[in-house]
Design a protein around this motif. Structure first.
Motif, PDB file in Angstrom:
ATOM      1  N   SER A  59     -13.055  -9.739   4.722  1.00 25.84           N
ATOM      2  CA  SER A  59     -13.976  -9.964   5.837  1.00 25.84           C
ATOM      3  C   SER A  59     -13.653  -9.081   7.039  1.00 25.84           C
ATOM      4  CB  SER A  59     -13.946 -11.437   6.261  1.00 25.84           C
ATOM      5  OG  SER A  59     -12.676 -11.783   6.817  1.00 25.84           O
ATOM      6  N   MET A  60     -12.461  -8.487   7.058  1.00 21.54           N
ATOM      7  CA  MET A  60     -12.055  -7.635   8.173  1.00 21.54           C
ATOM      8  C   MET A  60     -12.306  -6.154   7.892  1.00 21.54           C
ATOM      9  SD  MET A  60     -11.104  -9.847  10.332  1.00 21.54           S
ATOM     10  CE  MET A  60     -10.369  -8.786  11.588  1.00 21.54           C
ATOM     11  N   LEU A  61     -12.858  -5.827   6.727  1.00 21.42           N
ATOM     12  CA  LEU A  61     -13.130  -4.437   6.384  1.00 21.42           C
ATOM     13  C   LEU A  61     -14.439  -3.978   7.020  1.00 21.42           C
ATOM     14  CD1 LEU A  61     -12.261  -4.423   2.561  1.00 21.42           C
ATOM     15  CD2 LEU A  61     -10.762  -3.876   4.490  1.00 21.42           C
ATOM     16  N   PRO A  62     -14.646  -2.675   7.154  1.00 24.77           N
ATOM     17  CA  PRO A  62     -15.956  -2.172   7.596  1.00 24.77           C
ATOM     18  C   PRO A  62     -17.051  -2.665   6.656  1.00 24.77           C
ATOM     19  CG  PRO A  62     -14.304  -0.415   7.630  1.00 24.77           C
ATOM     20  CD  PRO A  62     -13.665  -1.588   6.940  1.00 24.77           C
ATOM     21  N   PRO A  63     -18.315  -2.555   7.074  1.00 22.15           N
ATOM     22  CA  PRO A  63     -19.412  -3.076   6.245  1.00 22.15           C
ATOM     23  C   PRO A  63     -19.350  -2.558   4.804  1.00 22.15           C
ATOM     24  CG  PRO A  63     -20.238  -2.428   8.399  1.00 22.15           C
ATOM     25  CD  PRO A  63     -18.803  -1.997   8.348  1.00 22.15           C
ATOM     26  N   SER A 101      -4.111  -0.963  -2.515  1.00 24.09           N
ATOM     27  CA  SER A 101      -3.535  -0.510  -1.239  1.00 24.09           C
ATOM     28  C   SER A 101      -4.575   0.179  -0.367  1.00 24.09           C
ATOM     29  CB  SER A 101      -2.367   0.443  -1.492  1.00 24.09           C
ATOM     30  OG  SER A 101      -1.340  -0.206  -2.215  1.00 24.09           O
ATOM     31  N   TRP A 102      -5.612   0.725  -0.986  1.00 23.03           N
ATOM     32  CA  TRP A 102      -6.680   1.362  -0.212  1.00 23.03           C
ATOM     33  C   TRP A 102      -7.352   0.358   0.722  1.00 23.03           C
ATOM     34  CZ3 TRP A 102     -12.247   0.994  -1.430  1.00 23.03           C
ATOM     35  CH2 TRP A 102     -13.032   1.819  -0.602  1.00 23.03           C
ATOM     36  N   LEU A 103      -7.580  -0.849   0.231  1.00 23.77           N
ATOM     37  CA  LEU A 103      -8.197  -1.882   1.064  1.00 23.77           C
ATOM     38  C   LEU A 103      -7.246  -2.337   2.163  1.00 23.77           C
ATOM     39  CD1 LEU A 103      -9.910  -4.054  -1.697  1.00 23.77           C
ATOM     40  CD2 LEU A 103     -10.915  -2.212  -0.336  1.00 23.77           C
ATOM     41  N   GLU A 104      -5.974  -2.450   1.837  1.00 24.10           N
ATOM     42  CA  GLU A 104      -4.986  -2.888   2.826  1.00 24.10           C
ATOM     43  C   GLU A 104      -4.840  -1.866   3.953  1.00 24.10           C
ATOM     44  OE1 GLU A 104      -1.549  -3.508   0.396  1.00 24.10           O
ATOM     45  OE2 GLU A 104      -2.622  -4.899  -0.925  1.00 24.10           O
ATOM     46  N   TRP A 112     -12.369   3.093   7.061  1.00 26.91           N
ATOM     47  CA  TRP A 112     -12.088   3.393   5.660  1.00 26.91           C
ATOM     48  C   TRP A 112     -11.007   4.458   5.538  1.00 26.91           C
ATOM     49  CZ3 TRP A 112     -13.482  -0.102   2.430  1.00 26.91           C
ATOM     50  CH2 TRP A 112     -14.666  -0.819   2.609  1.00 26.91           C
ATOM     51  N   ALA A 113      -9.952   4.129   4.828  1.00 26.69           N
ATOM     52  CA  ALA A 113      -8.880   5.094   4.576  1.00 26.69           C
ATOM     53  C   ALA A 113      -9.371   6.129   3.560  1.00 26.69           C
ATOM     54  CB  ALA A 113      -7.648   4.372   4.037  1.00 26.69           C
ATOM     55  N   PRO A 114      -8.829   7.341   3.595  1.00 26.49           N
ATOM     56  CA  PRO A 114      -9.239   8.366   2.622  1.00 26.49           C
ATOM     57  C   PRO A 114      -8.915   7.923   1.189  1.00 26.49           C
ATOM     58  CG  PRO A 114      -7.996   9.342   4.428  1.00 26.49           C
ATOM     59  CD  PRO A 114      -7.840   7.865   4.558  1.00 26.49           C
ATOM     60  N   GLU A 115      -9.923   7.862   0.342  1.00 24.91           N
ATOM     61  CA  GLU A 115      -9.711   7.398  -1.026  1.00 24.91           C
ATOM     62  C   GLU A 115      -8.716   8.265  -1.793  1.00 24.91           C
ATOM     63  OE1 GLU A 115     -14.096   6.260  -0.155  1.00 24.91           O
ATOM     64  OE2 GLU A 115     -12.692   7.868   0.339  1.00 24.91           O
ATOM     65  N   VAL A 116      -8.731   9.561  -1.495  1.00 27.30           N
ATOM     66  CA  VAL A 116      -7.899  10.487  -2.262  1.00 27.30           C
ATOM     67  C   VAL A 116      -6.417  10.135  -2.179  1.00 27.30           C
ATOM     68  CG1 VAL A 116      -7.563  12.161  -0.388  1.00 27.30           C
ATOM     69  CG2 VAL A 116      -7.574  12.949  -2.779  1.00 27.30           C
ATOM     70  N   ASP A 117      -6.031   9.409  -1.129  1.00 30.08           N
ATOM     71  CA  ASP A 117      -4.624   9.012  -0.979  1.00 30.08           C
ATOM     72  C   ASP A 117      -4.279   7.783  -1.815  1.00 30.08           C
ATOM     73  OD1 ASP A 117      -4.279  11.062   0.844  1.00 30.08           O
ATOM     74  OD2 ASP A 117      -4.663   9.800   2.592  1.00 30.08           O
TER      75      ASP A 117
END
Length: 266
Positions: A59-63, A101-104, A112-117
């Protein structure tokens, strides 16, 4: 006749409209309403694999949307890479297959963190799973999916057929009935030589592939569909040959048959 049209990001503009047809005038008005509106980033549709532990508060993530529809998903979140439906469908469709870990990290940074990482790396993986993980980047760079231009018929039934269909459709294929003139026929691993040869006679121009072709094509994008490793007929022949060899192997004389643990009774 002139008309004042106010653009969102500037002063009013006096546009002479008497010579404009109504359709053109509507287009001018439409353009004036959208000049300064930023284009929103594409919405992310997250498929979270069963059994995945999520440390982030969604619920705390971007849309975003959480979906159970692999065709709709843009991101597959899972803890490991394996020959599962969600992983194969994600890679075949050029989707991001990422760790939780991408969501965290996204929650921590409030964007949104870079997916490639956070894609699954080959480190610690072996054999087929390492090859599948390595293939993901290549399919993300290509458009249309791994099975683009395939019109595929699936000879399996029930849940297995539905799983194959999902992988195929995510990879850009169209799943069709046998009467629709497929150019690809997918066979279950248990298919017999007689069944394959009959179907080949009915569809002589199609490629007749074993089920494992779905992932073999992912890890070997330059592999020809006529390669023996993909052939349903070759696979069925080898399978029946092994069964015949096993059934005709003589037992050692004087040796008693010992039942397996599952066969033993008290």
């Amino acid at each position: 006749e002139s008309q004042v049209i106010r653009f969102d990001d500037g002063d009013p503009v006096d546009v002479h409209t008497s010579f404009l047809p109504q359709r053109a005038l509507k287009e001018v008005r439409s353009a004036s309403m959208s000049v300064s509106r930023p284009v929103p980033p594409p919405r992310k549709y997250l498929y979270i694999a069963a059994g995945t532990t999520i440390g982030a508060d969604l619920s705390m993530l971007p849309p975003h949307n959480v979906t159970t529809n692999l065709l709709e998903a843009t991101h597959i979140v899972c803890e490991k890479v394996s020959k599962t439906v969600h992983v194969l469908a994600g890679i075949a469709g050029g989707k991001w297959v990422v760790t939780p870990s991408w969501l965290e990290e996204t929650e921590k940074g409030n964007s949104w963190a870079p997916e490639v990482d956070f894609v699954h790396r080959m480190t610690g993986l072996r054999g087929n799973t390492a090859a599948i993980a390595a293939s993901a980047e290549g399919w993300r760079a290509k458009s249309g999916g791994a099975y683009k231009d395939w019109a595929a018929t699936i000879l399996s039934e029930g849940k297995t057929a539905a799983q194959y269909a999902t992988i195929l459709e995510c990879g850009g294929a169209t799943v069709v009935s046998a009467s629709s003139g497929p150019n690809i026929v997918i066979y279950p691993d248990t298919c017999t030589v007689s069944k394959v040869t009959r179907t080949m006679s009915a569809h002589p121009s199609a490629s007749h592939l074993r089920a494992d072709a779905l992932w073999l094509v992912l890890v070997n994008p330059n592999l020809s569909l006529s390669d023996p490793s993909l052939s349903a007929l070759e696979h069925a022949r080898q399978r029946e040959s092994r069964r015949a060899s096993t059934s005709t192997t003589p037992r050692r004389s004087g040796s008693a048959h010992t039942p397996s643990k599952r066969q033993r009774v008290s």
